[in-house]
Design a protein around this motif. Structure first.
Motif, PDB file in Angstrom:
ATOM      1  N   GLU A 251       0.847  -1.193   0.000  1.00  0.00           N
ATOM      2  CA  GLU A 251       0.000   0.000   0.000  1.00  0.00           C
ATOM      3  C   GLU A 251       0.884   1.245   0.000  1.00  0.00           C
ATOM      4  OE1 GLU A 251      -3.178   0.461  -0.202  1.00  0.00           O
ATOM      5  OE2 GLU A 251      -3.920  -1.608  -0.055  1.00  0.00           O
ATOM      6  N   ASP A 252       0.635   2.137  -0.945  1.00  0.00           N
ATOM      7  CA  ASP A 252       1.373   3.409  -1.015  1.00  0.00           C
ATOM      8  C   ASP A 252       2.883   3.200  -0.991  1.00  0.00           C
ATOM      9  OD1 ASP A 252      -1.043   4.857  -1.042  1.00  0.00           O
ATOM     10  OD2 ASP A 252      -1.153   4.774   1.157  1.00  0.00           O
ATOM     11  N   GLY A 253       3.336   2.182  -1.711  1.00  0.00           N
ATOM     12  CA  GLY A 253       4.769   1.959  -1.841  1.00  0.00           C
ATOM     13  C   GLY A 253       5.425   1.279  -0.665  1.00  0.00           C
ATOM     14  N   ARG A 254       4.628   0.850   0.315  1.00  0.00           N
ATOM     15  CA  ARG A 254       5.184   0.157   1.484  1.00  0.00           C
ATOM     16  C   ARG A 254       4.528  -1.211   1.651  1.00  0.00           C
ATOM     17  NH1 ARG A 254       8.431   2.703   5.015  1.00  0.00           N
ATOM     18  NH2 ARG A 254       8.841   4.911   4.551  1.00  0.00           N
ATOM     19  N   VAL A 255       5.282  -2.104   2.267  1.00  0.00           N
ATOM     20  CA  VAL A 255       4.773  -3.457   2.505  1.00  0.00           C
ATOM     21  C   VAL A 255       3.821  -3.404   3.694  1.00  0.00           C
ATOM     22  CG1 VAL A 255       5.349  -5.821   3.102  1.00  0.00           C
ATOM     23  CG2 VAL A 255       6.868  -4.515   1.587  1.00  0.00           C
ATOM     24  N   GLU A 256       2.558  -3.653   3.442  1.00  0.00           N
ATOM     25  CA  GLU A 256       1.584  -3.678   4.528  1.00  0.00           C
ATOM     26  C   GLU A 256       1.586  -5.033   5.219  1.00  0.00           C
ATOM     27  OE1 GLU A 256      -3.059  -3.884   4.280  1.00  0.00           O
ATOM     28  OE2 GLU A 256      -2.462  -1.774   4.283  1.00  0.00           O
ATOM     29  N   ARG A 280       7.661  -5.794   7.074  1.00  0.00           N
ATOM     30  CA  ARG A 280       6.437  -5.146   7.518  1.00  0.00           C
ATOM     31  C   ARG A 280       6.628  -3.634   7.705  1.00  0.00           C
ATOM     32  NH1 ARG A 280       5.756  -8.100  11.630  1.00  0.00           N
ATOM     33  NH2 ARG A 280       4.793  -9.791  10.445  1.00  0.00           N
ATOM     34  N   GLY A 281       5.908  -2.854   6.893  1.00  0.00           N
ATOM     35  CA  GLY A 281       5.955  -1.403   6.997  1.00  0.00           C
ATOM     36  C   GLY A 281       7.118  -0.752   6.264  1.00  0.00           C
ATOM     37  N   ALA A 282       8.007  -1.550   5.693  1.00  0.00           N
ATOM     38  CA  ALA A 282       9.194  -1.009   5.019  1.00  0.00           C
ATOM     39  C   ALA A 282       8.878  -0.663   3.566  1.00  0.00           C
ATOM     40  CB  ALA A 282      10.332  -2.029   5.076  1.00  0.00           C
ATOM     41  N   PRO A 283       9.700   0.175   2.940  1.00  0.00           N
ATOM     42  CA  PRO A 283       9.494   0.489   1.522  1.00  0.00           C
ATOM     43  C   PRO A 283       9.577  -0.773   0.660  1.00  0.00           C
ATOM     44  CG  PRO A 283      11.074   2.001   2.518  1.00  0.00           C
ATOM     45  CD  PRO A 283      10.833   0.920   3.524  1.00  0.00           C
ATOM     46  N   ALA A 284       8.733  -0.852  -0.334  1.00  0.00           N
ATOM     47  CA  ALA A 284       8.720  -2.018  -1.228  1.00  0.00           C
ATOM     48  C   ALA A 284       9.815  -1.842  -2.270  1.00  0.00           C
ATOM     49  CB  ALA A 284       7.354  -2.156  -1.880  1.00  0.00           C
ATOM     50  N   THR A 285      11.058  -2.073  -1.835  1.00  0.00           N
ATOM     51  CA  THR A 285      12.227  -1.880  -2.697  1.00  0.00           C
ATOM     52  C   THR A 285      13.117  -3.113  -2.654  1.00  0.00           C
ATOM     53  OG1 THR A 285      13.562  -0.931  -0.909  1.00  0.00           O
ATOM     54  CG2 THR A 285      12.204   0.598  -2.210  1.00  0.00           C
ATOM     55  N   ASP A 323       8.610  -9.125  -8.126  1.00  0.00           N
ATOM     56  CA  ASP A 323       7.540  -9.365  -9.106  1.00  0.00           C
ATOM     57  C   ASP A 323       6.152  -9.111  -8.517  1.00  0.00           C
ATOM     58  OD1 ASP A 323       9.513 -10.024 -10.863  1.00  0.00           O
ATOM     59  OD2 ASP A 323       9.107 -12.186 -10.892  1.00  0.00           O
ATOM     60  N   LEU A 324       5.945  -9.553  -7.273  1.00  0.00           N
ATOM     61  CA  LEU A 324       4.636  -9.345  -6.650  1.00  0.00           C
ATOM     62  C   LEU A 324       4.377  -7.859  -6.405  1.00  0.00           C
ATOM     63  CD1 LEU A 324       4.488 -12.277  -4.070  1.00  0.00           C
ATOM     64  CD2 LEU A 324       3.295 -12.103  -6.259  1.00  0.00           C
ATOM     65  N   ALA A 325       5.386  -7.138  -5.952  1.00  0.00           N
ATOM     66  CA  ALA A 325       5.223  -5.702  -5.711  1.00  0.00           C
ATOM     67  C   ALA A 325       4.959  -4.961  -7.019  1.00  0.00           C
ATOM     68  CB  ALA A 325       6.462  -5.142  -5.022  1.00  0.00           C
ATOM     69  N   SER A 326       5.602  -5.400  -8.100  1.00  0.00           N
ATOM     70  CA  SER A 326       5.361  -4.785  -9.409  1.00  0.00           C
ATOM     71  C   SER A 326       3.919  -4.999  -9.855  1.00  0.00           C
ATOM     72  CB  SER A 326       6.327  -5.360 -10.444  1.00  0.00           C
ATOM     73  OG  SER A 326       7.663  -5.058 -10.101  1.00  0.00           O
ATOM     74  N   ARG A 327       3.419  -6.195  -9.601  1.00  0.00           N
ATOM     75  CA  ARG A 327       2.023  -6.465  -9.968  1.00  0.00           C
ATOM     76  C   ARG A 327       1.076  -5.625  -9.141  1.00  0.00           C
ATOM     77  NH1 ARG A 327       1.478 -12.618  -9.055  1.00  0.00           N
ATOM     78  NH2 ARG A 327      -0.723 -12.107  -9.343  1.00  0.00           N
ATOM     79  N   ALA A 328       1.381  -5.462  -7.870  1.00  0.00           N
ATOM     80  CA  ALA A 328       0.539  -4.638  -7.012  1.00  0.00           C
ATOM     81  C   ALA A 328       0.545  -3.198  -7.486  1.00  0.00           C
ATOM     82  CB  ALA A 328       1.015  -4.726  -5.566  1.00  0.00           C
ATOM     83  N   GLY A 329       1.701  -2.685  -7.888  1.00  0.00           N
ATOM     84  CA  GLY A 329       1.794  -1.322  -8.367  1.00  0.00           C
ATOM     85  C   GLY A 329       1.075  -1.127  -9.680  1.00  0.00           C
ATOM     86  N   ALA A 330       1.111  -2.145 -10.542  1.00  0.00           N
ATOM     87  CA  ALA A 330       0.462  -2.046 -11.847  1.00  0.00           C
ATOM     88  C   ALA A 330      -1.050  -2.020 -11.741  1.00  0.00           C
ATOM     89  CB  ALA A 330       0.898  -3.222 -12.725  1.00  0.00           C
TER      90      ALA A 330
END
Length: 332
Positions: A251-256, A280-285, A323-330
């Motif tokens: 959510e909003d670029g962070r791992v919820e 948890r709570g960290a930037p999705a990087t 890959d999962l974070a990219s899909r979430a962002g897309a």
């Protein structure tokens, strides 16, 4: 072949009664592991209680919005089920990666969970093995151990659990339902399998005479994505050198929320709690994913020939999470 008796009950109560009357009895469903061990002389039950005919093969919605998968549901049917494919893709992918089509058509959910944690020495009755003969030794520690454990092993055993399905279930926080003479109970799948300690002959928390009746999956977290990735020596049917099951919400670029489990690294599916805490709570990087993997794998104790599993597992985690974070962002 050692002689054995065979019964095919029509009701669960009847199956439990047969089992209770024969201390060495074993339940039989697909038989893809047990029959092999009987042929090798590793297992020799006096009675096989065939539960394939019991009405435990359904895949049903739960009132909470999850799924209940019956113990005798075939792996191929579960992998192809529309609800599993769309809501729990990590499980469908793990099942499809787990075996040949012929084995998936025979193997069952309960049988998959109960397959023995094993190595070459366990399956060779001419060699010592603490899992097969407690106290006889673990020759794998100094012998052939390239495929074996780097996490949670002990002086008594370094074998790895072979299931892909169980790794996905661990990441999904599934529950295993058991029924025995004392009644019914539920065990989280993360507590169902055991680390070897000084009792490597016990793979699971199941008590003698208990029957797995099914597995329950909780509702998938809202906005989550999941995947299973497996590294193996060949693309055809082979056990994992390392694998990872991941469920990720961004959510909003962070791992919820993140749930991770490793396969191929330990005596049981390894839930990566340290990595989850870092995520948890960290930037999705990528940097976050690398820190999370390093935090979990810091506990690894490779043997002489399997140290490659640590960077391999690290790469799998980073790649799957990216890959999962990219899909979430897309999809935002």
């Amino acid at each position: 072949m050692k002689p054995f008796a065979y019964v095919r009950p029509e009701r669960a109560e009847e199956a439990l009664d047969h089992f209770a009357a024969h201390p060495g009895a074993q339940f039989l469903a697909g038989g893809t592991n047990l029959v092999d061990l009987m042929k090798l002389g590793v297992a020799g039950p006096p009675l096989l209680v065939d539960i394939a005919g019991l009405p435990l093969d359904g895949v049903e919605e739960t009132p909470e919005g999850g799924l209940r998968i019956g113990a005798t549901a075939r792996n191929s049917d579960v992998a192809a089920h529309p609800a599993v494919r769309t809501r729990y893709p990590v499980l469908s992918q793990a099942l499809l990666a787990g075996a040949s089509a012929q084995l998936r058509n025979a193997a069952t959910t309960g049988g998959n969970l109960l397959q023995r944690t094993r190595c070459l020495y366990f399956q060779d009755t001419s060699k010592p093995c603490n899992k097969r003969v407690p106290g006889s030794g673990c020759p794998a520690r100094e012998g052939v151990h390239r495929d074996l454990a780097v996490l949670g092993h002990s002086a008594h055993c370094v074998a790895t659990h072979p299931s892909d399905m169980a790794v996905a279930l661990a990441a999904l926080d599934a529950d295993v339902h058991l029924r025995g003479a004392a009644g019914e109970r539920t065990v989280p799948v993360t507590e169902f399998h055991r680390l070897p300690g000084d009792r490597p002959e016990r793979d699971t928390a199941i008590e003698h005479g208990e029957l797995i009746t099914g597995v329950t999956l909780p509702p998938p977290p809202r906005g989550s994505y999941s995947a299973y990735r497996k590294a193996r020596d060949r693309a055809s049917y082979a056990f994992a050198l390392a694998s990872v099951a991941a469920v990720l919400t961004v959510e909003d670029g962070r791992v919820e929320r993140a749930a991770l489990a490793f396969g191929g690294l330990a005596h049981k599916p390894w839930r990566a709690r340290e990595a989850e805490e870092v995520l948890r709570g960290a930037p999705a990087t990528t940097e976050t994913y690398e820190r999370a993997a390093d935090a979990e794998l810091a506990a690894a104790e490779p043997l002489r020939d399997n140290g490659f599993k640590v960077p391999l597992a690290r790469s799998l985690v980073v790649s799957v999470l990216h890959d999962l974070a990219s899909r979430a962002g897309a999809r935002r």
